[in-house]
Design a protein around this motif. Structure first.
Motif, PDB file in Angstrom:
ATOM      1  N   ARG A 173      -5.566   0.804   5.295  1.00  0.00           N
ATOM      2  CA  ARG A 173      -6.608   0.701   5.672  1.00  0.00           C
ATOM      3  C   ARG A 173      -7.850   0.258   4.944  1.00  0.00           C
ATOM      4  O   ARG A 173      -8.677  -0.781   5.107  1.00  0.00           O
ATOM      5  N   GLU A 174      -8.031   0.986   3.605  1.00  0.00           N
ATOM      6  CA  GLU A 174      -8.725   0.664   2.775  1.00  0.00           C
ATOM      7  C   GLU A 174      -8.485  -0.662   2.244  1.00  0.00           C
ATOM      8  O   GLU A 174      -9.837  -1.116   1.873  1.00  0.00           O
ATOM      9  N   SER A 175      -7.332  -1.170   1.805  1.00  0.00           N
ATOM     10  CA  SER A 175      -7.179  -2.388   1.301  1.00  0.00           C
ATOM     11  C   SER A 175      -7.847  -3.478   2.429  1.00  0.00           C
ATOM     12  O   SER A 175      -8.573  -4.374   1.886  1.00  0.00           O
ATOM     13  N   THR A 194     -11.734  -3.419   2.173  1.00  0.00           N
ATOM     14  CA  THR A 194     -12.158  -3.934   0.820  1.00  0.00           C
ATOM     15  C   THR A 194     -12.168  -5.471   0.938  1.00  0.00           C
ATOM     16  O   THR A 194     -13.206  -6.083   0.582  1.00  0.00           O
ATOM     17  N   ALA A 219       0.807  -1.157   0.119  1.00  0.00           N
ATOM     18  CA  ALA A 219      -0.177  -0.053  -0.053  1.00  0.00           C
ATOM     19  C   ALA A 219       0.830   1.189   0.010  1.00  0.00           C
ATOM     20  O   ALA A 219       1.999   1.345   0.702  1.00  0.00           O
ATOM     21  N   LYS A 220       0.420   2.461  -0.581  1.00  0.00           N
ATOM     22  CA  LYS A 220       1.262   3.673  -0.720  1.00  0.00           C
ATOM     23  C   LYS A 220       1.290   4.448   0.455  1.00  0.00           C
ATOM     24  O   LYS A 220       1.847   5.438   0.730  1.00  0.00           O
ATOM     25  N   SER A 221       0.061   4.176   1.599  1.00  0.00           N
ATOM     26  CA  SER A 221       0.030   4.887   2.622  1.00  0.00           C
ATOM     27  C   SER A 221      -0.881   4.108   3.627  1.00  0.00           C
ATOM     28  O   SER A 221      -1.353   3.195   3.434  1.00  0.00           O
ATOM     29  N   SER A 222      -0.843   4.703   4.707  1.00  0.00           N
ATOM     30  CA  SER A 222      -1.699   4.201   6.038  1.00  0.00           C
ATOM     31  C   SER A 222      -3.090   4.173   5.620  1.00  0.00           C
ATOM     32  O   SER A 222      -3.713   3.049   5.981  1.00  0.00           O
ATOM     33  N   GLU A 223      -3.608   5.142   5.123  1.00  0.00           N
ATOM     34  CA  GLU A 223      -5.000   4.980   4.551  1.00  0.00           C
ATOM     35  C   GLU A 223      -5.291   4.172   3.525  1.00  0.00           C
ATOM     36  O   GLU A 223      -6.316   3.477   3.747  1.00  0.00           O
ATOM     37  N   LYS A 224      -4.365   3.904   2.598  1.00  0.00           N
ATOM     38  CA  LYS A 224      -4.572   2.975   1.554  1.00  0.00           C
ATOM     39  C   LYS A 224      -4.522   1.636   2.213  1.00  0.00           C
ATOM     40  O   LYS A 224      -5.378   0.613   1.454  1.00  0.00           O
TER      41      LYS A 224
END
Length: 186
Positions: free
Chosen positions: A132-134, A137, A125-130
């Motif tokens: 969490r999103e992964s 999902t 993932a490119k960031s902490s937010e991404k």
């Protein structure tokens, strides 16, 4: 010689002995032994890695992975052991970064009980937010299959198994563990 190391057992959940190569007869032997140890030692569950053929397109012999899963599911049902299949992408040895990228979830069968590893799911993932999103999902798509979780996080590049504190928030932890068994994997 101690065959079962402490890092294989956490809160009564046993982590199978796993191989990190395409499916062969050795995978059957490891899985058989792990399931039998789970039964004999009366562990709550045994978690094993999904076959590489069912995680990465680079391993084309999908049927080999499917046969291993059928064998494991049959044996676990026969002797009444909770068997969970873990998302475990292949890593480069020593650096513990992704060898072939993140697993391809469309290859993972939709009818088997899963152990969802949060640290593995956030890699790349490119960031902490991404990250969490992964996690959310995948979790939402496979929530009915996910029976057990290995909860940990990392730096998004290396599988360092660090304690959740930055990416896995308390809210996220409550959401993904509700009604599931889990361990904080070290």
């Amino acid at each position: 010689m101690k065959l079962i190391k402490d890092n294989h057992i956490d809160s009564g959940h046993f982590h199978a002995w796993c191989r990190y190569d395409p499916t062969s007869w050795k995978h059957y032997a490891y899985l058989f032994a792990s399931i039998m140890v789970c039964k004999i030692r009366r562990f709550k569950s045994v978690t094993t890695h999904l076959p590489l053929e069912l995680q990465h397109h680079i391993y084309p012999r999908r049927k080999k992975g499917e046969r291993l899963i059928k064998f494991g599911e049959f044996l676990a049902a026969l002797i009444q052991v909770n068997l969970y299949w873990e998302n475990a992408p292949l890593f480069n040895f020593g650096t513990w970064d992704l060898k072939h990228g993140q697993i391809e979830w469309e290859l993972v069968p939709k009818n088997i009980p899963l152990c969802f590893d949060t640290g593995h799911a956030m890699l790349g993932a490119k960031s902490s937010e991404k990250a969490r999103e992964s996690i959310l999902t995948i979790f939402k798509k496979r929530a009915g299959q996910i029976k057990h979780l290995h909860v940990h996080e990392n730096d998004l590049i290396h599988d360092t198994h660090t304690t959740p504190n930055k990416i896995i928030t308390k809210e996220l932890l409550l959401e993904i563990t509700k009604g599931k068994t889990y361990i904080f994997e070290k």
